[in-house]
Design a protein around this motif. Structure first.
Motif, short mmCIF file in Angstrom:
data_model
loop_
_atom_site.label_atom_id
_atom_site.label_comp_id
_atom_site.label_asym_id
_atom_site.label_seq_id
_atom_site.Cartn_x
_atom_site.Cartn_y
_atom_site.Cartn_z
N LEU A 1 0.82 -1.21 0.00
CA LEU A 1 0.00 0.00 0.00
C LEU A 1 0.86 1.27 0.00
CD1 LEU A 1 -2.82 -1.01 2.52
CD2 LEU A 1 -2.98 -0.86 0.03
N ILE A 2 1.96 1.23 0.74
CA ILE A 2 2.85 2.39 0.79
C ILE A 2 3.48 2.64 -0.57
CG2 ILE A 2 5.04 3.24 1.73
CD1 ILE A 2 4.30 1.96 4.38
N TYR A 3 3.97 1.58 -1.21
CA TYR A 3 4.60 1.75 -2.52
C TYR A 3 3.58 2.16 -3.58
CZ TYR A 3 8.96 -0.23 -0.77
OH TYR A 3 10.12 -0.44 -0.08
N ILE A 4 2.38 1.65 -3.48
CA ILE A 4 1.34 2.03 -4.44
C ILE A 4 1.02 3.51 -4.31
CG2 ILE A 4 -1.12 1.77 -4.97
CD1 ILE A 4 -0.82 -1.21 -4.37
N ALA A 5 0.97 4.02 -3.07
CA ALA A 5 0.67 5.44 -2.86
C ALA A 5 1.71 6.33 -3.53
CB ALA A 5 0.60 5.74 -1.36
N ILE A 6 2.96 5.86 -3.60
CA ILE A 6 4.02 6.64 -4.23
C ILE A 6 4.00 6.48 -5.74
CG2 ILE A 6 6.53 6.90 -4.42
CD1 ILE A 6 6.76 6.14 -1.52
N MET A 7 3.67 5.29 -6.22
CA MET A 7 3.75 4.99 -7.64
C MET A 7 2.54 5.50 -8.43
SD MET A 7 5.18 1.08 -7.30
CE MET A 7 4.94 0.76 -9.05
N VAL A 8 1.41 5.68 -7.76
CA VAL A 8 0.21 6.13 -8.47
C VAL A 8 0.43 7.53 -9.03
CG1 VAL A 8 -2.21 6.78 -8.20
CG2 VAL A 8 -1.35 4.69 -7.14
N PRO A 9 0.14 7.78 -10.30
CA PRO A 9 0.32 9.12 -10.87
C PRO A 9 -0.52 10.17 -10.17
CG PRO A 9 0.00 7.47 -12.61
CD PRO A 9 -0.29 6.79 -11.30
N GLY A 10 -0.02 11.38 -10.16
CA GLY A 10 -0.72 12.47 -9.48
C GLY A 10 -2.11 12.71 -10.04
N ILE A 11 -2.28 12.56 -11.34
CA ILE A 11 -3.60 12.82 -11.94
C ILE A 11 -4.62 11.79 -11.46
CG2 ILE A 11 -3.13 11.45 -14.02
CD1 ILE A 11 -4.72 13.56 -15.57
N VAL A 12 -4.16 10.56 -11.21
CA VAL A 12 -5.07 9.53 -10.69
C VAL A 12 -5.47 9.87 -9.26
CG1 VAL A 12 -5.31 7.08 -10.14
CG2 VAL A 12 -4.09 7.78 -12.21
N ILE A 13 -4.50 10.30 -8.45
CA ILE A 13 -4.81 10.70 -7.08
C ILE A 13 -5.78 11.88 -7.08
CG2 ILE A 13 -3.86 11.63 -4.93
CD1 ILE A 13 -1.31 10.14 -5.48
N GLY A 14 -5.54 12.84 -7.98
CA GLY A 14 -6.42 14.00 -8.04
C GLY A 14 -7.84 13.64 -8.41
N ILE A 15 -8.01 12.81 -9.44
CA ILE A 15 -9.35 12.42 -9.88
C ILE A 15 -10.05 11.58 -8.83
CG2 ILE A 15 -10.62 11.09 -11.61
CD1 ILE A 15 -8.51 11.89 -13.65
N SER A 16 -9.34 10.59 -8.28
CA SER A 16 -9.96 9.71 -7.28
C SER A 16 -10.33 10.48 -6.02
CB SER A 16 -9.01 8.56 -6.94
OG SER A 16 -7.78 9.05 -6.43
N THR A 17 -9.47 11.41 -5.61
CA THR A 17 -9.78 12.23 -4.43
C THR A 17 -10.99 13.11 -4.70
OG1 THR A 17 -7.42 12.27 -3.88
CG2 THR A 17 -8.85 13.82 -2.74
N LEU A 18 -11.05 13.68 -5.89
CA LEU A 18 -12.20 14.52 -6.26
C LEU A 18 -13.49 13.72 -6.20
CD1 LEU A 18 -13.47 17.11 -7.44
CD2 LEU A 18 -12.85 16.25 -9.71
N ILE A 19 -13.49 12.53 -6.78
CA ILE A 19 -14.69 11.69 -6.78
C ILE A 19 -15.09 11.31 -5.36
CG2 ILE A 19 -15.62 9.46 -7.51
CD1 ILE A 19 -13.88 9.66 -10.01
N ALA A 20 -14.08 10.96 -4.55
CA ALA A 20 -14.37 10.57 -3.16
C ALA A 20 -14.99 11.73 -2.38
CB ALA A 20 -13.09 10.09 -2.48
N PHE A 21 -14.43 12.92 -2.50
CA PHE A 21 -14.96 14.07 -1.77
C PHE A 21 -16.36 14.43 -2.24
CE2 PHE A 21 -10.45 15.62 -0.72
CZ PHE A 21 -10.54 15.08 0.55
N VAL A 22 -16.57 14.42 -3.54
CA VAL A 22 -17.90 14.76 -4.07
C VAL A 22 -18.93 13.76 -3.58
CG1 VAL A 22 -19.28 14.90 -6.18
CG2 VAL A 22 -17.03 15.97 -6.09
N SER A 23 -18.59 12.49 -3.54
CA SER A 23 -19.51 11.46 -3.06
C SER A 23 -19.85 11.68 -1.59
CB SER A 23 -18.91 10.07 -3.27
OG SER A 23 -18.63 9.83 -4.64
N VAL A 24 -18.82 12.00 -0.80
CA VAL A 24 -19.06 12.26 0.63
C VAL A 24 -19.91 13.51 0.81
CG1 VAL A 24 -17.94 12.87 2.81
CG2 VAL A 24 -16.97 11.08 1.36
#
Length: 263
Positions: free
Chosen positions: A93-116
């Motif tokens: 999980l730690i390595y995945i958090a570093i390897m995931v591209p920033g645009i994926v983190i941005g989009i997934s975080t946006l979707i998560a916040f909007v859903s909440v």
């Protein structure tokens, strides 16, 4: 091979040198040199929009660095006490958090916040929306993994006999941590803090998705260059560049100093 190496370095750093050099241009046109001047730096720091964006970026970076350093250190200490598949899973999980591209983190975080927000706002009759806090949350997700890796590397190279000696002298677990473990981990924690601050301060991709009405300095620069690159933007970019270089070099020096054997 030496010529090829020189050409590669020129290709990598010539655009950066061009931006820094253009920030000292006295004229309004970046491509036309009209003499040396520091006026654009003065104008940039006198611009209220730039200063507001800079303040927002510094606030986000500082809070993110503090949270990432604390959570990352606790994560590294906790993982040292587990083994087997549990540890392997958390390592992944730690390595995945570093390897995931920033645009994926941005989009997934946006979707998560909007859903909440869609679920919570009608129930609590409040208005949650994107902002600086959302950027901090997204940055902590990434930078916690960076700090955890640095602290874990330091833990693995730490002399365990010091901890055992402290326990033999009847020190409490907290006393051993405060007087022995924490001072030994301090260089890696400080280096992780500086890296987290740097990554957050210069981030554009993640902040662009979740910043909402708040404008960070990279977002301001991106919005400004749509109207053309000016020496003022070059000055702001140079400040961000130099700040990042200084912090990265400081983090590297701290890590190297921390790796030297005592005595």
């Amino acid at each position: 091979m030496r010529l090829y190496a020189i050409l590669i370095y020129v290709f990598l750093y010539a655009p950066i040198a061009f931006i820094v050099g253009g920030s000292f241009n006295a004229g309004k046109q970046t491509m036309v040199w009209q003499g040396f001047s520091l006026d654009w730096y003065a104008k940039a720091f006198a611009n209220p929009l730039i200063m507001e964006a800079l303040t927002t970026s510094l606030y986000i970076a500082l809070v993110n660095a503090v949270l990432s350093a604390v959570i990352g250190t606790l994560t590294a200490l906790g993982l040292e006490r587990v083994s087997g598949w549990t540890r392997a899973g958390f390592d992944a999980l730690i390595y995945i958090a570093i390897m995931v591209p920033g645009i994926v983190i941005g989009i997934s975080t946006l979707i998560a916040f909007v859903s909440v927000f869609d679920a919570v706002n009608p129930l609590l009759q409040i208005r949650l929306e994107m902002g600086a806090w959302a950027v901090i949350a997204a940055h902590v997700l990434f930078n916690t993994a960076v700090v955890a890796l640095l602290v874990r590397a330091r833990l693995q190279g730490m002399d365990r006999s010091l901890v055992e000696a402290s326990e033999d002298l009847y020190a409490t677990p907290f006393g051993t941590f405060r007087q022995v473990v924490l001072p030994l981990l301090a260089p890696s924690i400080l280096a992780g803090f500086l890296l987290a601050f740097t990554f957050s301060f210069e981030d554009f991709i993640i902040a662009y998705f979740v910043a909402g009405p708040d404008v960070t300095l990279p977002i301001y620069i991106f919005s400004s260059i749509r109207r053309g690159v000016t020496p003022e933007i070059n000055a702001v970019g140079s400040v961000v560049l130099i700040t990042s270089f200084v912090l990265l070099i400081a983090a590297q020096l701290i890590l190297r100093r921390g790796e030297r054997p005592a005595g």
